[in-house]
Design an enzyme around this catalytic site. Structure first.
Site, PDB file in Angstrom:
ATOM      1  N   GLU A  97      36.029   7.042  12.450  1.00 52.73           N
ATOM      2  CA  GLU A  97      37.563   6.874  12.490  1.00 52.73           C
ATOM      3  C   GLU A  97      37.990   8.028  13.356  1.00 52.73           C
ATOM      4  OE1 GLU A  97      38.419   6.918   8.348  1.00 52.73           O
ATOM      5  OE2 GLU A  97      38.230   4.822   8.346  1.00 52.73           O
ATOM      6  N   GLU A 102      33.349  -0.407   6.526  1.00 52.80           N
ATOM      7  CA  GLU A 102      33.519   0.282   5.028  1.00 52.80           C
ATOM      8  C   GLU A 102      34.294  -0.611   4.290  1.00 52.80           C
ATOM      9  OE1 GLU A 102      34.594   4.249   4.915  1.00 52.80           O
ATOM     10  OE2 GLU A 102      33.497   5.022   6.841  1.00 52.80           O
TER      11      GLU A 102
END
Length: 489
Positions: free
Chosen positions: A130, A273
């Site tokens: 991220e 995720e």
């Protein structure tokens, strides 16, 4: 959907060529989704990696995502046949972006050495985690593409570039919209996302995104609870001819629309995720986690797809996560330590069918526990001066289940003290002095667990207590979900 660069017809294509290409693309996009897991290791009580690999195999999990290439974990995965996505932490991007020597070394130490006969089936390298998160304020942005190019070059030197694919897991805050069909990457990311997606397309890699409906619910009391799940909702979102009955599909199609806007509407998507925590906050409990995760698995494996990609579910999804990580930072919330479908010791928290051949989860075997004893508040002492001892215990050990909404929140003041004392005692490997607390603590051989509030017993891996709280989380600080604005501060 707009035309994608991946499948642009070339000059002099024959009808047979075009038909073959269509068949290849169709089979690629419609391949059956696979269920994998994230294996994080930020834990005070860490299972032996070989025990975790056995747990994966017993549950027929054939895909695992790692956040970094820890040598003991990598060694345990050798010969397992499990497909691995190995991560590069954001903190390494600067050095890897500026030096091919550094990228060559990383590939040699973390990929090449583990491949080959009897080695690890490394399918992906995740370059950063991220890195475009809005809360990072662009800290890693300039390093991503140079690091990707260097790692790709290093994989090519090692003759691995054709097999090991590079990806960049992105948070869902990389794109935004009021409705899924209007999805677009954040304006400040438009240029780099176009570069990134073009590169991923060139090397045959998917787009990896992390999606968390729980965080939308957690961050906004007005967010409709049923919209976060897959059981049907009275708050469906209508987007032209399309209707969205859950936040996951809406989020996914927002990304599809964003990719379409930059010319890659059929880019394969992997969910890096997704999950639901079981403790540490209101709404984080065993029932909600089971309903969400089972609903997600059933939804994805049904191959129903989404309104913008009917019949084409994500390539793969990696549940977050395999095990609880009791040493993670709780800056985003106490729930950060409770995402596991298994507790820290590899015991299933709730019934879950992963769709992989086993009807229910199987527990870890041969877990080596410390003796069955606990540290509790001494009932014969005056506990009025316990505050500093509580601060000491919970400042080091994990007491997040005592938080409002947690599974141990309702066990009373003396129960809270006992829980804190025991958490510290187990972290100190049951050292006798660690249960003293100036005479306020005592060791008992009777399990003080109450209802869903479990007083843990540690495991004997001596490495466990060496772990310190680490800041690694996947949490969008600003989420926009189709008619519901969610701000997570």
């Amino acid at each position: 959907m707009g035309r994608t660069k991946m499948f642009e017809p070339r000059a002099r294509f024959t009808a047979a060529d075009l038909l073959s290409l269509i068949l290849i693309v169709s089979s690629y996009l419609k391949a059956e989704s696979a269920i994998g897991v994230n294996w994080g290791t930020i834990s005070f009580h860490r299972l032996k990696p070989s025990t975790v690999v056995d747990l994966l195999n017993d549950n027929r999990v054939q895909k695992v995502k790692l956040f970094e290439a820890e040598p003991d974990v990598m060694r345990a995965l050798m010969g397992s046949g499990i497909q691995v996505m190995v991560g590069i932490p954001n903190e390494m991007l600067a050095s890897l972006s500026s030096s091919t020597v550094a990228s060559d070394l990383w590939v040699r130490q973390n990929v090449s050495r583990y491949t080959g006969k009897g080695g690890i089936d490394i399918r992906y390298v995740a370059v950063g985690n991220e890195p475009f998160l809005s809360s990072y304020s662009g800290q890693y942005e300039s390093y991503v593409m140079p690091a990707l190019l260097n790692i790709q070059q290093s994989l090519a030197k090692a003759n691995l570039a054709g097999y090991v694919k590079l990806v960049v897991p992105c948070n869902a805050d990389a794109y935004e919209s009021d409705l899924p069909s209007q999805g677009a990457f954040r304006p400040e990311l438009a240029q780099i996302m176009t570069q990134l997606v073009s590169f991923l397309n060139t090397i045959g890699s998917p787009f990896v995104v992390n999606i968390y409906p729980f965080l939308s619910l957690y961050g906004n009391s007005d967010f409709p609870q049923d919209y976060a799940f897959f059981e049907g909702t009275t708050h469906a979102v209508t987007d032209g001819p399309n209707v969205y009955y859950n936040a996951f599909d809406g989020n996914f199609d927002t990304l599809v629309a964003a990719l379409n806007k930059i010319g890659y509407g059929q880019m394969p998507i992997v969910i890096g995720e997704v999950g639901w925590p079981t403790d540490g906050a209101i709404g984080a409990n065993l029932t909600a986690a089971r309903v969400f995760n089972q609903g997600l698995i059933n939804h994805v494996l049904s191959n129903k797809g989404t309104p913008l990609r009917p019949g084409v579910p994500p390539m793969d999804i990696y549940l977050f996560s395999l095990l609880d990580e009791g040493a993670k930072s709780i800056l985003p919330g106490a729930f950060e330590r409770h995402w596991g479908i298994f507790s820290f010791d590899g015991q299933a928290k709730y019934p879950l069918n992963l769709g992989l051949g086993n009807r229910l989860l199987k527990n870890a075997k041969n877990v080596q526990y410390l003796p069955s004893r606990w540290c509790v508040a001494n009932p014969s002492t005056d506990l009025s001066d316990v505050t500093n001892h509580m601060k000491l215990a919970c400042g080091v050990a994990d007491c997040t289940t005592l938080n409002y909404g947690g599974s141990c929140n309702g066990i009373g003041a003396k129960g809270n003290i006992s829980y804190a004392f025991n958490s510290y005692y187990q972290l100190q490997m049951q050292n006798a002095q660690s249960c003293d607390f100036d005479g306020l603590g005592m060791v008992t051989f009777l399990d003080p667990s109450v209802g869903d509030c479990r007083f843990l017993v540690g495991v004997t891996d001596v490495k466990s207590s060496s772990f310190r709280p680490v800041c690694r989380w996947a949490i969008p600080w600003v989420l926009i979900l189709w008619g519901f604005w969610v701000f997570v501060i």
